[in-house]
Scaffold this motif. Structure first.
Motif, PDB file in Angstrom:
ATOM      1  N   SER A  76      43.159 -13.423  35.219  1.00 25.41           N
ATOM      2  CA  SER A  76      44.437 -14.113  35.390  1.00 25.41           C
ATOM      3  C   SER A  76      44.303 -15.526  35.947  1.00 25.41           C
ATOM      4  O   SER A  76      45.210 -16.332  35.780  1.00 25.41           O
ATOM      5  CB  SER A  76      45.367 -13.288  36.292  1.00 25.41           C
ATOM      6  OG  SER A  76      44.825 -13.157  37.592  1.00 25.41           O
ATOM      7  N   VAL A  77      43.208 -15.825  36.605  1.00 27.27           N
ATOM      8  CA  VAL A  77      42.988 -17.171  37.147  1.00 27.27           C
ATOM      9  C   VAL A  77      42.136 -17.956  36.154  1.00 27.27           C
ATOM     10  O   VAL A  77      41.045 -17.516  35.796  1.00 27.27           O
ATOM     11  CB  VAL A  77      42.278 -17.111  38.516  1.00 27.27           C
ATOM     12  CG1 VAL A  77      41.961 -18.511  39.023  1.00 27.27           C
ATOM     13  CG2 VAL A  77      43.123 -16.357  39.532  1.00 27.27           C
ATOM     14  N   PRO A  78      42.622 -19.114  35.705  1.00 35.28           N
ATOM     15  CA  PRO A  78      41.793 -19.920  34.810  1.00 35.28           C
ATOM     16  C   PRO A  78      40.482 -20.298  35.490  1.00 35.28           C
ATOM     17  O   PRO A  78      40.466 -20.632  36.678  1.00 35.28           O
ATOM     18  CB  PRO A  78      42.644 -21.174  34.549  1.00 35.28           C
ATOM     19  CG  PRO A  78      44.042 -20.754  34.870  1.00 35.28           C
ATOM     20  CD  PRO A  78      43.925 -19.726  35.958  1.00 35.28           C
ATOM     21  N   TRP A  79      39.386 -20.232  34.741  1.00 40.58           N
ATOM     22  CA  TRP A  79      38.098 -20.592  35.308  1.00 40.58           C
ATOM     23  C   TRP A  79      37.272 -21.289  34.238  1.00 40.58           C
ATOM     24  O   TRP A  79      37.506 -21.135  33.043  1.00 40.58           O
ATOM     25  CB  TRP A  79      37.360 -19.391  35.882  1.00 40.58           C
ATOM     26  CG  TRP A  79      36.915 -18.362  34.874  1.00 40.58           C
ATOM     27  CD1 TRP A  79      37.629 -17.298  34.418  1.00 40.58           C
ATOM     28  CD2 TRP A  79      35.663 -18.331  34.193  1.00 40.58           C
ATOM     29  NE1 TRP A  79      36.894 -16.601  33.492  1.00 40.58           N
ATOM     30  CE2 TRP A  79      35.679 -17.217  33.334  1.00 40.58           C
ATOM     31  CE3 TRP A  79      34.522 -19.141  34.220  1.00 40.58           C
ATOM     32  CZ2 TRP A  79      34.614 -16.881  32.511  1.00 40.58           C
ATOM     33  CZ3 TRP A  79      33.467 -18.803  33.398  1.00 40.58           C
ATOM     34  CH2 TRP A  79      33.512 -17.690  32.564  1.00 40.58           C
ATOM     35  N   THR A  80      36.321 -22.044  34.730  1.00 38.72           N
ATOM     36  CA  THR A  80      35.387 -22.714  33.835  1.00 38.72           C
ATOM     37  C   THR A  80      34.014 -22.726  34.485  1.00 38.72           C
ATOM     38  O   THR A  80      33.901 -22.775  35.704  1.00 38.72           O
ATOM     39  CB  THR A  80      35.848 -24.157  33.510  1.00 38.72           C
ATOM     40  OG1 THR A  80      35.012 -24.713  32.524  1.00 38.72           O
ATOM     41  CG2 THR A  80      35.835 -25.051  34.725  1.00 38.72           C
ATOM     42  N   GLY A  81      33.000 -22.664  33.662  1.00 44.29           N
ATOM     43  CA  GLY A  81      31.630 -22.815  34.128  1.00 44.29           C
ATOM     44  C   GLY A  81      31.165 -24.211  33.777  1.00 44.29           C
ATOM     45  O   GLY A  81      31.397 -24.677  32.665  1.00 44.29           O
ATOM     46  N   VAL A  82      30.547 -24.891  34.725  1.00 41.75           N
ATOM     47  CA  VAL A  82      30.042 -26.231  34.464  1.00 41.75           C
ATOM     48  C   VAL A  82      28.550 -26.286  34.754  1.00 41.75           C
ATOM     49  O   VAL A  82      28.079 -25.729  35.734  1.00 41.75           O
ATOM     50  CB  VAL A  82      30.797 -27.320  35.266  1.00 41.75           C
ATOM     51  CG1 VAL A  82      32.251 -27.382  34.871  1.00 41.75           C
ATOM     52  CG2 VAL A  82      30.671 -27.117  36.746  1.00 41.75           C
ATOM     53  N   ASP A  83      27.824 -26.944  33.878  1.00 42.44           N
ATOM     54  CA  ASP A  83      26.384 -27.100  34.057  1.00 42.44           C
ATOM     55  C   ASP A  83      26.034 -28.349  34.859  1.00 42.44           C
ATOM     56  O   ASP A  83      24.990 -28.404  35.493  1.00 42.44           O
ATOM     57  CB  ASP A  83      25.687 -27.138  32.690  1.00 42.44           C
ATOM     58  CG  ASP A  83      25.805 -25.804  31.969  1.00 42.44           C
ATOM     59  OD1 ASP A  83      25.786 -24.755  32.640  1.00 42.44           O
ATOM     60  OD2 ASP A  83      25.933 -25.821  30.733  1.00 42.44           O
ATOM     61  N   ASP A  84      26.905 -29.349  34.830  1.00 39.23           N
ATOM     62  CA  ASP A  84      26.664 -30.605  35.549  1.00 39.23           C
ATOM     63  C   ASP A  84      27.820 -30.831  36.516  1.00 39.23           C
ATOM     64  O   ASP A  84      28.819 -31.472  36.176  1.00 39.23           O
ATOM     65  CB  ASP A  84      26.538 -31.756  34.552  1.00 39.23           C
ATOM     66  CG  ASP A  84      26.160 -33.075  35.205  1.00 39.23           C
ATOM     67  OD1 ASP A  84      26.214 -33.190  36.452  1.00 39.23           O
ATOM     68  OD2 ASP A  84      25.815 -34.010  34.462  1.00 39.23           O
ATOM     69  N   LEU A  85      27.689 -30.276  37.724  1.00 40.88           N
ATOM     70  CA  LEU A  85      28.781 -30.368  38.686  1.00 40.88           C
ATOM     71  C   LEU A  85      29.036 -31.807  39.113  1.00 40.88           C
ATOM     72  O   LEU A  85      30.187 -32.198  39.308  1.00 40.88           O
ATOM     73  CB  LEU A  85      28.515 -29.482  39.902  1.00 40.88           C
ATOM     74  CG  LEU A  85      29.655 -29.407  40.926  1.00 40.88           C
ATOM     75  CD1 LEU A  85      30.979 -28.993  40.282  1.00 40.88           C
ATOM     76  CD2 LEU A  85      29.289 -28.479  42.068  1.00 40.88           C
ATOM     77  N   ALA A  86      28.005 -32.615  39.242  1.00 43.81           N
ATOM     78  CA  ALA A  86      28.204 -34.018  39.629  1.00 43.81           C
ATOM     79  C   ALA A  86      29.097 -34.730  38.613  1.00 43.81           C
ATOM     80  O   ALA A  86      29.991 -35.499  38.994  1.00 43.81           O
ATOM     81  CB  ALA A  86      26.863 -34.729  39.772  1.00 43.81           C
ATOM     82  N   ALA A  87      28.904 -34.466  37.339  1.00 43.94           N
ATOM     83  CA  ALA A  87      29.745 -35.073  36.298  1.00 43.94           C
ATOM     84  C   ALA A  87      31.172 -34.550  36.392  1.00 43.94           C
ATOM     85  O   ALA A  87      32.142 -35.314  36.242  1.00 43.94           O
ATOM     86  CB  ALA A  87      29.158 -34.801  34.922  1.00 43.94           C
ATOM     87  N   TRP A  88      31.333 -33.251  36.649  1.00 46.79           N
ATOM     88  CA  TRP A  88      32.671 -32.680  36.805  1.00 46.79           C
ATOM     89  C   TRP A  88      33.379 -33.341  37.974  1.00 46.79           C
ATOM     90  O   TRP A  88      34.560 -33.700  37.891  1.00 46.79           O
ATOM     91  CB  TRP A  88      32.600 -31.161  36.999  1.00 46.79           C
ATOM     92  CG  TRP A  88      33.951 -30.517  37.098  1.00 46.79           C
ATOM     93  CD1 TRP A  88      34.685 -30.000  36.073  1.00 46.79           C
ATOM     94  CD2 TRP A  88      34.752 -30.384  38.288  1.00 46.79           C
ATOM     95  NE1 TRP A  88      35.898 -29.535  36.558  1.00 46.79           N
ATOM     96  CE2 TRP A  88      35.958 -29.755  37.912  1.00 46.79           C
ATOM     97  CE3 TRP A  88      34.562 -30.714  39.624  1.00 46.79           C
ATOM     98  CZ2 TRP A  88      36.974 -29.460  38.817  1.00 46.79           C
ATOM     99  CZ3 TRP A  88      35.575 -30.425  40.534  1.00 46.79           C
ATOM    100  CH2 TRP A  88      36.766 -29.806  40.128  1.00 46.79           C
ATOM    101  N   MET A  89      32.672 -33.499  39.091  1.00 43.26           N
ATOM    102  CA  MET A  89      33.247 -34.120  40.279  1.00 43.26           C
ATOM    103  C   MET A  89      33.670 -35.559  39.995  1.00 43.26           C
ATOM    104  O   MET A  89      34.756 -35.983  40.416  1.00 43.26           O
ATOM    105  CB  MET A  89      32.244 -34.076  41.437  1.00 43.26           C
ATOM    106  CG  MET A  89      31.971 -32.672  41.955  1.00 43.26           C
ATOM    107  SD  MET A  89      30.561 -32.607  43.114  1.00 43.26           S
ATOM    108  CE  MET A  89      31.265 -33.439  44.556  1.00 43.26           C
ATOM    109  N   ALA A  90      32.839 -36.294  39.279  1.00 42.16           N
ATOM    110  CA  ALA A  90      33.171 -37.679  38.948  1.00 42.16           C
ATOM    111  C   ALA A  90      34.423 -37.744  38.088  1.00 42.16           C
ATOM    112  O   ALA A  90      35.306 -38.585  38.313  1.00 42.16           O
ATOM    113  CB  ALA A  90      31.992 -38.348  38.240  1.00 42.16           C
ATOM    114  N   ALA A  91      34.538 -36.861  37.117  1.00 39.53           N
ATOM    115  CA  ALA A  91      35.713 -36.835  36.250  1.00 39.53           C
ATOM    116  C   ALA A  91      36.967 -36.435  37.029  1.00 39.53           C
ATOM    117  O   ALA A  91      38.044 -37.016  36.837  1.00 39.53           O
ATOM    118  CB  ALA A  91      35.479 -35.876  35.078  1.00 39.53           C
ATOM    119  N   PHE A  92      36.831 -35.458  37.918  1.00 35.96           N
ATOM    120  CA  PHE A  92      37.962 -35.009  38.737  1.00 35.96           C
ATOM    121  C   PHE A  92      38.456 -36.161  39.609  1.00 35.96           C
ATOM    122  O   PHE A  92      39.662 -36.422  39.693  1.00 35.96           O
ATOM    123  CB  PHE A  92      37.537 -33.808  39.591  1.00 35.96           C
ATOM    124  CG  PHE A  92      38.662 -33.175  40.365  1.00 35.96           C
ATOM    125  CD1 PHE A  92      39.471 -32.224  39.769  1.00 35.96           C
ATOM    126  CD2 PHE A  92      38.885 -33.506  41.693  1.00 35.96           C
ATOM    127  CE1 PHE A  92      40.509 -31.617  40.481  1.00 35.96           C
ATOM    128  CE2 PHE A  92      39.919 -32.913  42.418  1.00 35.96           C
ATOM    129  CZ  PHE A  92      40.735 -31.971  41.810  1.00 35.96           C
TER     130      PHE A  92
END
Length: 162
Positions: A58-74
């Motif tokens: 019920s909770v949307p989730w995603t797996g990320v391989d490059d957390l630094a890139a995810w953080m930069a985009a966020f």
């Protein structure tokens, strides 16, 4: 109740039961998503399901391989990054005024978040500890932080009280 504009980020959380507990707490607090990176296990896994009790569905989730890139985009999209970590200069959870939307990052149960991710965060937030131990179980810490964020969101007038 409006979704809480919080992304729960788990990096290198090794216990699948802790991951499941985060899903269940994210569901209860109304967090908008869970982000899984590093060695953190991803559903479907029976150990996650045991403690999540269906919240992993019920909770949307995603797996990320490059957390630094995810953080930069966020951050580039206007999000605020908060490491939940006891570091020098960390702000007490009760004194912190979050900026919405916020991503709260939790790390490995023993080692915490790595330095290269800590430096990318806008703020470090610590849970005040009054006993002889210096920290809580990571999933317990998640519950404390998410419900404090829900309280702060409501107190800021972003949602009507039930």
């Amino acid at each position: 109740m409006r979704p809480l504009p919080v992304s729960v980020v788990l990096h290198h959380v090794r216990s699948l039961y802790n991951v499941g507990s985060f899903f269940r707490t994210a569901d209860g607090a109304g967090a908008q998503e869970v982000v899984l990176s590093g060695i953190t296990a991803r559903p479907p896994r029976k150990e996650i399901a045991k403690t999540a009790l269906g919240a992993e569905d019920s909770v949307p989730w995603t797996g990320v391989d490059d957390l630094a890139a995810w953080m930069a985009a966020f951050a580039a999209a206007g999000g605020h990054l908060a490491a939940i970590e006891t570091t020098t200069g960390a702000i007490d959870l009760y004194d912190w005024t979050p900026t919405w939307p916020v991503a709260v990052l939790f790390g490995h149960e023993v080692e915490g978040l790595p330095a290269d991710l800590l430096v990318r965060c806008h703020v470090h937030v610590r849970i005040p500890m009054h006993g002889s131990k210096g920290s809580l179980n990571v999933a317990t810490a998640g519950g404390v932080v998410l419900y404090e964020l829900r309280r702060k969101y409501r107190a800021a007038g972003h949602e009507r009280q039930p």
